[in-house]
Design an enzyme around this catalytic site. Structure first.
Site, PDB file in Angstrom:
ATOM      1  N   LYS A   1       1.920  -3.611   6.708  1.00  0.00           N
ATOM      2  CA  LYS A   1       2.364  -3.574   5.297  1.00  0.00           C
ATOM      3  C   LYS A   1       3.874  -3.348   5.230  1.00  0.00           C
ATOM      4  CE  LYS A   1      -1.657  -4.050   3.264  1.00  0.00           C
ATOM      5  NZ  LYS A   1      -2.002  -5.299   2.600  1.00  0.00           N
TER       6      LYS A   1
ATOM      7  N   SER B   1       0.838  -1.201   0.000  1.00  0.00           N
ATOM      8  CA  SER B   1       0.000   0.000   0.000  1.00  0.00           C
ATOM      9  C   SER B   1       0.867   1.243   0.000  1.00  0.00           C
ATOM     10  CB  SER B   1      -0.869  -0.029   1.257  1.00  0.00           C
ATOM     11  OG  SER B   1      -1.433   1.228   1.495  1.00  0.00           O
TER      12      SER B   1
ATOM     13  N   TYR C   1      -2.322  -1.118  10.932  1.00  0.00           N
ATOM     14  CA  TYR C   1      -2.553  -1.710   9.610  1.00  0.00           C
ATOM     15  C   TYR C   1      -1.383  -1.354   8.680  1.00  0.00           C
ATOM     16  CZ  TYR C   1      -4.045  -1.385   4.751  1.00  0.00           C
ATOM     17  OH  TYR C   1      -4.065  -1.458   3.390  1.00  0.00           O
TER      18      TYR C   1
HETATM   19  C1  UD1 Z   1      -6.991   5.354   3.508  1.00  0.00           C
HETATM   20  C2  UD1 Z   1      -6.094   4.853   4.606  1.00  0.00           C
HETATM   21  C3  UD1 Z   1      -4.927   4.128   3.994  1.00  0.00           C
HETATM   22  C4  UD1 Z   1      -5.415   2.995   3.098  1.00  0.00           C
HETATM   23  C5  UD1 Z   1      -6.355   3.579   2.032  1.00  0.00           C
HETATM   24  C6  UD1 Z   1      -6.967   2.446   1.215  1.00  0.00           C
HETATM   25  C7  UD1 Z   1      -6.378   6.436   6.485  1.00  0.00           C
HETATM   26  C8  UD1 Z   1      -5.717   7.530   7.285  1.00  0.00           C
HETATM   27  N1  UD1 Z   1      -5.649   5.968   5.436  1.00  0.00           N
HETATM   28  O1  UD1 Z   1      -6.264   6.284   2.735  1.00  0.00           O
HETATM   29  O2  UD1 Z   1      -4.080   3.609   5.006  1.00  0.00           O
HETATM   30  O3  UD1 Z   1      -4.317   2.368   2.469  1.00  0.00           O
HETATM   31  O4  UD1 Z   1      -7.408   4.296   2.671  1.00  0.00           O
HETATM   32  O5  UD1 Z   1      -7.770   2.920   0.207  1.00  0.00           O
HETATM   33  O6  UD1 Z   1      -7.472   6.016   6.765  1.00  0.00           O
HETATM   34  N2  UD1 Z   1     -12.800  11.596   3.017  1.00  0.00           N
HETATM   35  C9  UD1 Z   1     -13.797  12.484   3.344  1.00  0.00           C
HETATM   36  N3  UD1 Z   1     -14.969  11.986   3.813  1.00  0.00           N
HETATM   37  C10 UD1 Z   1     -15.191  10.638   3.967  1.00  0.00           C
HETATM   38  C11 UD1 Z   1     -14.158   9.724   3.620  1.00  0.00           C
HETATM   39  C12 UD1 Z   1     -12.964  10.252   3.162  1.00  0.00           C
HETATM   40  O7  UD1 Z   1     -13.638  13.708   3.238  1.00  0.00           O
HETATM   41  O8  UD1 Z   1     -16.283  10.261   4.424  1.00  0.00           O
HETATM   42  C13 UD1 Z   1     -11.520  12.129   2.533  1.00  0.00           C
HETATM   43  C14 UD1 Z   1     -10.353  11.780   3.451  1.00  0.00           C
HETATM   44  O9  UD1 Z   1     -10.266  12.679   4.510  1.00  0.00           O
HETATM   45  C15 UD1 Z   1      -9.183  11.847   2.471  1.00  0.00           C
HETATM   46  C16 UD1 Z   1      -9.804  11.392   1.131  1.00  0.00           C
HETATM   47  O10 UD1 Z   1     -11.220  11.539   1.292  1.00  0.00           O
HETATM   48  O11 UD1 Z   1      -8.750  13.154   2.361  1.00  0.00           O
HETATM   49  C17 UD1 Z   1      -9.497   9.947   0.802  1.00  0.00           C
HETATM   50  O12 UD1 Z   1      -9.814   9.179   1.956  1.00  0.00           O
HETATM   51  P1  UD1 Z   1      -9.775   7.587   1.952  1.00  0.00           P
HETATM   52  O13 UD1 Z   1     -10.630   7.055   0.854  1.00  0.00           O
HETATM   53  O14 UD1 Z   1     -10.069   7.129   3.343  1.00  0.00           O
HETATM   54  O15 UD1 Z   1      -8.281   7.231   1.553  1.00  0.00           O
HETATM   55  P2  UD1 Z   1      -6.871   7.632   2.246  1.00  0.00           P
HETATM   56  O16 UD1 Z   1      -7.061   8.526   3.388  1.00  0.00           O
HETATM   57  O17 UD1 Z   1      -5.983   8.116   1.170  1.00  0.00           O
END
Ligand code: UD1
Length: 340
Positions: free
Chosen positions: A153, A124, A149
C-alpha cells in the site's frame, strides 16, 4: 461517468459498485475472481436492477485490460484489485509484491496511454504504521509497514505520487480506509473471507453462526479505557459513498488528493462485542487471549478533511455495522457458497 472497478466483485468493490450505480454512474467490473465469487455479479444485478458488464481478467494482463478500457470507453478507474491478507503476505511476500505492484503498474501504463485521467486507489490506514498522534490526520507521517501487504500500500501510494508529478493532468485519489465492516442492507452482498477471518467483525459473526468455536480477544491489558484495542470501524456502505464523493472531487478539482475514510470515533474490541451481543441477543463464546503481534493499541482518524472537501461523512454507527454484518451472516452462513 464510465467507471472501471478492478476487483469490483470483492468486498469493498461490490458495495462501491452499488453506490456508483445509485449515483447515476455506469460501471464495468474487471476481476479474476481469485478472492471473490462470481455469484457477486448476479447479486449486484439483483440489488441494482441493472445488468452488470463484467470481465474475468487479471489486471496485470495488459492486453485484455487495454481492450476493455478502449471498448468500454472508460473515463475513470477505481482500483480495488489486490491480495489483501496480512498473514498470508508474511508467508508469501514475493507473491504479494508481484501481484499488487504489477497490477498497478500495468493499469497506470494503460491509463497514461489511453489518456484516462481519473484514478481512485484503495489505500489503507496501515500506511501510518505506529501512529504519530491520535486522531490520525492526512499530514501524519507514514511509516514502514509491519507486513508486506502494508508495504505494498505504501509503495503504491509513492508510485502514484510520482506518476502524478510526471503526468500533472492525471487526477488521483488515495483513500486510506480505517476498519471497514458491515454489509449492504439487503444482506445480499457482504464480507466473505477465505478461511478463518483475521478481522474482528467477521470473526464475531462466524462464531455467532457456529462456523467457529470461540472468539479470542487479543489482549485486555492495553493502556485503553477497558484494556482492549481501539479501532475506527467504518460501515462498508459509508466507505462506498466516500468513493463516489472522491470521484466527483477528482473531476472538479484535479491533482492528487489523500483522504482518511473513517468515522473519527474509536471503538474498543469489547465495545464491538457488546454491541454485537446486544443486537443479536447472542452471548458469544469468548475468552481473553494474549496480545496479537503487530497490533497497535489505539488508532482512529480525523475525517474532517474528507468532510470539508468531499462533503462526505460516515453516517452509520457500530450498531448498524453489527446489525448488517449479522443479517448478512445469517442469510449467508457460508458466505457466497450458501445457496441463494
Ligand atoms: C487489520 C490489519 C490491517 C488491515 C485491516 C483491514 C493486522 C495487524 N492489521 O487491522 O493491516 O488494513 O485489518 O481491516 O492484521 N481482534 C480480536 N480477535 C479477533 C480478531 C481481532 O481481539 O479474532 C482484535 C485485534 O487484535 C484488534 C482489533 O480486534 O485489536 C481489530 O482487528 P482487525 O479487525 O484485524 O483490524 P486491525 O488490526 O485494525
Amino acid at each position: 461517468m464510465n467507471v472501471l472497478l478492478t476487483g469490483g466483485a470483492g468486498y469493498i468493490g461490490s458495495h462501491t459498485a452499488i453506490a456508483l450505480l445509485e449515483s447515476g454512474h455506469d460501471i464495468v467490473i474487471a476481476d479474476n475472481f481469485c478472492q471473490s465469487s462470481k455469484e457477486v455479479i448476479s447479486r449486484l444485478e439483483e440489488i441494482s436492477g441493472h445488468s452488470i458488464r463484467h470481465y474475468e481478467i487479471d489486471v496485470a494482463d495488459r492486453s485484455p485490460l487495454k481492450e476493455i478500457c478502449m471498448d468500454e470507453k472508460i473515463d475513470a478507474v477505481m482500483h480495488f484489485a489486490g491480495l489483501k491478507s496480512v498473514t498470508k503476505s508474511l508467508d508469501e511476500p514475493l507473491l504479494y509484491y508481484e501481484v499488487n505492484l504489477s497490477s498497478i503498474l500495468s493499469l497506470c501504463d494503460i491509463m497514461v496511454e489511453l489518456d484516462i485521467r481519473n484514478l481512485v486507489f484503495s489505500s489503507s490506514a496501515t500506511v501510518y504504521g505506529e501512529p504519530e498522534r491520535i486522531p490520525l490526520d492526512e499530514h501524519c507521517r507514514t511509516s514502514k509497514a509491519t507486513n508486506p501487504y502494508g508495504s505494498t500500500k505504501l509503495f503504491i501510494e509513492q508510485i502514484l505520487k510520482d506518476l502524478q508529478n510526471a503526468q500533472p493532468l492525471m487526477n488521483i485519489a488515495l483513500l486510506r480506509y480505517f476498519n471497514p465492516a458491515g454489509a449492504h442492507g439487503s444482506a445480499r452482498i457482504g464480507e466473505d473471507p477465505e478461511g478463518v477471518p483475521n478481522n474482528l467483525v467477521p470473526f464475531v459473526t462466524q462464531v455467532a453462526i457456529g462456523n467457529l468455536e470461540e472468539l479470542v480477544v487479543h489482549g485486555d491489558d492495553y493502556d485503553t479505557a477497558d484494556g482492549t484495542c481501539v479501532r475506527d470501524f467504518i460501515h462498508v456502505c459509508d466507505l462506498a459513498e466516500g468513493h463516489v464523493a472522491a470521484l466527483s472531487k477528482l473531476t472538479s478539482a484535479p491533482g492528487l488528493v489523500v483522504y482518511n475514510l473513517g468515522t473519527g470515533r474509536g471503538q474498543s474490541v469489547k465495545e464491538v462485542i457488546e454491541a454485537f451481543e446486544d443486537i443479536s441477543g447472542i452471548a458469544l463464546n469468548k475468552r481473553i487471549g494474549p496480545r496479537r503481534p503487530g497490533d497497535v493499541p489505539i488508532t482512529f482518524c480525523d475525517p474532517s478533511l474528507a468532510e470539508q472537501e468531499l462533503g462526505w461523512r460516515a453516517k452509520r454507527t457500530i450498531v448498524d455495522i453489527c446489525r448488517d454484518a449479522w443479517r448478512w451472516q445469517q442469510k449467508n452462513p457460508k458466505g457466497y457458497k450458501s445457496t441463494a
